[in-house]
Scaffold this active site. Structure first.
Site, PDB file in Angstrom:
ATOM      1  N   GLY A 192     -27.847 -12.763 -15.226  1.00  0.00           N
ATOM      2  CA  GLY A 192     -26.808 -11.810 -14.823  1.00  0.00           C
ATOM      3  C   GLY A 192     -25.689 -11.749 -15.852  1.00  0.00           C
ATOM      4  CG  ASP A 201     -28.565 -24.076 -13.551  1.00  0.00           C
ATOM      5  OD1 ASP A 201     -27.862 -24.495 -14.489  1.00  0.00           O
ATOM      6  OD2 ASP A 201     -28.385 -24.389 -12.356  1.00  0.00           O
ATOM      7  NE  ARG A 248     -10.025   1.045  10.714  1.00  0.00           N
ATOM      8  CZ  ARG A 248     -10.008   2.182  10.040  1.00  0.00           C
ATOM      9  NH1 ARG A 248      -9.807   2.190   8.740  1.00  0.00           N
ATOM     10  NH2 ARG A 248     -10.223   3.328  10.660  1.00  0.00           N
ATOM     11  CG  ASP A 252     -23.958 -20.871 -10.098  1.00  0.00           C
ATOM     12  OD1 ASP A 252     -23.745 -20.585 -11.294  1.00  0.00           O
ATOM     13  OD2 ASP A 252     -24.878 -20.351  -9.433  1.00  0.00           O
ATOM     14  NE  ARG A 300     -28.185 -13.575  -5.366  1.00  0.00           N
ATOM     15  CZ  ARG A 300     -29.026 -13.374  -6.373  1.00  0.00           C
ATOM     16  NH1 ARG A 300     -30.316 -13.512  -6.202  1.00  0.00           N
ATOM     17  NH2 ARG A 300     -28.572 -13.054  -7.568  1.00  0.00           N
ATOM     18  NE  ARG A 320     -31.611 -11.531 -12.781  1.00  0.00           N
ATOM     19  CZ  ARG A 320     -30.599 -12.406 -12.749  1.00  0.00           C
ATOM     20  NH1 ARG A 320     -30.782 -13.651 -13.124  1.00  0.00           N
ATOM     21  NH2 ARG A 320     -29.418 -12.032 -12.305  1.00  0.00           N
ATOM     22  CB  THR A 340     -23.130 -17.435 -14.252  1.00  0.00           C
ATOM     23  OG1 THR A 340     -23.075 -17.135 -12.850  1.00  0.00           O
ATOM     24  CG2 THR A 340     -22.915 -18.919 -14.423  1.00  0.00           C
ATOM     25  CB  ILE A 341     -19.277 -13.740 -12.106  1.00  0.00           C
ATOM     26  CG1 ILE A 341     -20.389 -13.390 -11.117  1.00  0.00           C
ATOM     27  CG2 ILE A 341     -19.203 -12.735 -13.235  1.00  0.00           C
ATOM     28  CD1 ILE A 341     -20.054 -12.203 -10.240  1.00  0.00           C
ATOM     29  CG  ASP A 342     -22.631 -16.565  -9.003  1.00  0.00           C
ATOM     30  OD1 ASP A 342     -21.887 -15.703  -8.514  1.00  0.00           O
ATOM     31  OD2 ASP A 342     -23.866 -16.414  -9.122  1.00  0.00           O
TER      32      ASP A 342
HETATM   33  P1  ATP Z   1     -27.839 -16.247 -13.302  1.00  0.00           P
HETATM   34  O1  ATP Z   1     -26.737 -17.226 -13.092  1.00  0.00           O
HETATM   35  O2  ATP Z   1     -27.352 -14.887 -13.508  1.00  0.00           O
HETATM   36  O3  ATP Z   1     -28.938 -16.338 -12.286  1.00  0.00           O
HETATM   37  P2  ATP Z   1     -29.786 -17.438 -15.012  1.00  0.00           P
HETATM   38  O4  ATP Z   1     -29.853 -17.737 -16.466  1.00  0.00           O
HETATM   39  O5  ATP Z   1     -29.929 -18.616 -14.089  1.00  0.00           O
HETATM   40  O6  ATP Z   1     -28.455 -16.640 -14.747  1.00  0.00           O
HETATM   41  P3  ATP Z   1     -32.411 -16.492 -14.310  1.00  0.00           P
HETATM   42  O7  ATP Z   1     -32.880 -15.135 -13.926  1.00  0.00           O
HETATM   43  O8  ATP Z   1     -32.694 -17.622 -13.403  1.00  0.00           O
HETATM   44  O9  ATP Z   1     -30.862 -16.328 -14.641  1.00  0.00           O
HETATM   45  O10 ATP Z   1     -33.056 -16.884 -15.735  1.00  0.00           O
HETATM   46  C1  ATP Z   1     -32.962 -16.010 -16.852  1.00  0.00           C
HETATM   47  C2  ATP Z   1     -34.294 -15.978 -17.559  1.00  0.00           C
HETATM   48  O11 ATP Z   1     -34.590 -17.300 -18.035  1.00  0.00           O
HETATM   49  C3  ATP Z   1     -35.481 -15.618 -16.675  1.00  0.00           C
HETATM   50  O12 ATP Z   1     -35.657 -14.224 -16.530  1.00  0.00           O
HETATM   51  C4  ATP Z   1     -36.635 -16.247 -17.438  1.00  0.00           C
HETATM   52  O13 ATP Z   1     -37.053 -15.405 -18.493  1.00  0.00           O
HETATM   53  C5  ATP Z   1     -35.996 -17.516 -18.021  1.00  0.00           C
HETATM   54  N1  ATP Z   1     -36.330 -18.660 -17.163  1.00  0.00           N
HETATM   55  C6  ATP Z   1     -35.816 -18.959 -15.939  1.00  0.00           C
HETATM   56  N2  ATP Z   1     -36.374 -20.077 -15.416  1.00  0.00           N
HETATM   57  C7  ATP Z   1     -37.284 -20.496 -16.324  1.00  0.00           C
HETATM   58  C8  ATP Z   1     -38.208 -21.597 -16.380  1.00  0.00           C
HETATM   59  N3  ATP Z   1     -38.308 -22.476 -15.382  1.00  0.00           N
HETATM   60  N4  ATP Z   1     -38.979 -21.688 -17.473  1.00  0.00           N
HETATM   61  C9  ATP Z   1     -38.899 -20.805 -18.480  1.00  0.00           C
HETATM   62  N5  ATP Z   1     -38.051 -19.763 -18.497  1.00  0.00           N
HETATM   63  C10 ATP Z   1     -37.257 -19.593 -17.439  1.00  0.00           C
END
Ligand code: ATP
Length: 328
Positions: free
Chosen positions: A15, A107, A166, A133, A175, A76, A129-131
């Site tokens: 995100g 993560d 209101r 987390d 989430r 993603r 990430t804005i969360d």
């Molecule tokens: P957000 O906080 O917005 O969720 P994020 O980096 O955690 O950010 P994800 O959609 O979980 O967002 O992961 C981003 C991309 O990283 C995924 O689309 C995928 O390509 C890759 N990815 C996520 N998990 C794995 C994994 N276990 N192994 C390999 N690649 C991964």
């Protein structure tokens, strides 16, 4: 033997978050300062698989800090989760002459980086990430901007709920984590704040605070609900309506929270983190996530960072409960 980094690929993934551009700018300019080349990979791991890149020089990131979104786009990629996708991404890196990657995201993005470290690349993650987390870091890029955007909307909503007497139920992003809800709730002086980390007792946590405010003469009520709360904002609003007969309206703030000009806090954190990422690579380090701990910027091993957990800030939570009149 220390590995000498000559060319870094930087990308944003998952995100988007305000401040990601400032992090890209910082990675590029720090690299140039250290005599390292930098290229931008577009659309996260999707771009790595498909060889979607742009050269980045000093001028190409000029004026970027104040821009929301990410100039490198984000995505993603399901394909990258498979071994074939990872092999393709690794061969793109080889073709482009990359020996290191900086991934800005959450993560999932850091897990992806580990797969590429297995293929011989040096990798560093930056929490974007804005969360807010990411467990190893007390701060993530985008959090402050998202809270301020939500707050601005809530202040506007308050004007109209005051006029109509209101109850407003506002759903903010989060989430799995209630950091945005908790901070925004404290900042806007909410009547009730609900987060996914805590089980809800409707009588104690929702109805009682509203009744108490009503008895004190208040005629409008602001309820902040994190996205991940069971039943969501509509479920909470329904319960409030049933128990209090208040004219209750739901507002889902949604993706507006991801956009806008990054605040100074986000620009500064992003700039420090970008600098730190390149500094670590230049030092020969790999598999680390840049993190903020108090006022210091530091880093953690990605494996370790992924095992860590992060709860809500207990002080902020206690302040929120105290000010909404809930017995501790
Ligand atoms: P957000 O906080 O917005 O969720 P994020 O980096 O955690 O950010 P994800 O959609 O979980 O967002 O992961 C981003 C991309 O990283 C995924 O689309 C995928 O390509 C890759 N990815 C996520 N998990 C794995 C994994 N276990 N192994 C390999 N690649 C991964």
């Amino acid at each position: 033997m220390e590995k000498h980094v000559r060319r870094i690929g930087v990308f944003t993934s998952g995100g988007d978050a305000p401040g990601m551009n400032a992090a890209i700018r910082s990675v590029v300019r720090t690299s140039i300062h250290m005599g390292i080349e930098c290229i931008g990979i577009r659309r996260g791991y999707h771009g790595l698989i498909n060889g979607d890149f742009i050269p980045l020089d000093f001028g190409s990131v000029s004026g970027l800090s104040r821009r929301g979104g990410t100039m490198l786009y984000t995505a993603r990629s399901e394909d990258f989760k498979a071994k074939e996708g990872q092999a393709k991404a690794a061969s793109t890196c080889k073709l482009l002459g990359l020996d290191a990657l900086v991934g800005i995201g959450g993560d999932g993005t850091f897990r992806g980086l580990l797969c590429l470290a297995d293929q011989g690349l040096s990798v560093i993650g930056i929490p974007g990430t804005i969360d807010n987390d990411i467990a190893c870091s007390s701060y993530t890029i985008g959090f402050d901007s998202a809270c301020n955007t939500a707050l601005e909307c809530i202040d506007k909503l308050r004007d109209t709920i005051q006029s109509h007497e209101r109850c407003s139920v506002v759903e903010v992003m989060g989430r799995r984590a209630g950091h945005v809800a908790l901070n925004v709730g404290v900042a806007c002086g909410a009547t009730v704040v609900l987060v996914p980390e805590q089980e809800i007792d409707y009588e104690t946590d929702v109805v009682e605070p509203i009744r108490r405010c009503r008895l004190s003469g208040q005629t409008h009520f602001m309820v902040i609900v994190a996205e991940g709360v069971e039943g969501g904002a509509y479920g909470v609003a329904q319960k409030i309506k049933e128990e209090t007969s208040l004219d209750t309206r739901v507002t889902i703030l949604g993706h507006v929270q991801r956009g806008g000009t990054p605040t100074s806090r986000d620009r500064i954190a992003a700039t420090y983190m970008g600098y730190e990422a390149v500094r670590l690579l230049a030092e020969g380090q790999s598999c680390r996530v840049v993190a903020k701990q108090g006022n210091e910027y530091t880093s953690f091993d990605i494996h370790e960072a992924l095992t860590m957990t992060k709860g809500l800030d207990p002080q902020t939570y206690t302040v929120m409960r105290t000010l909404t009149g809930i017995q501790q």
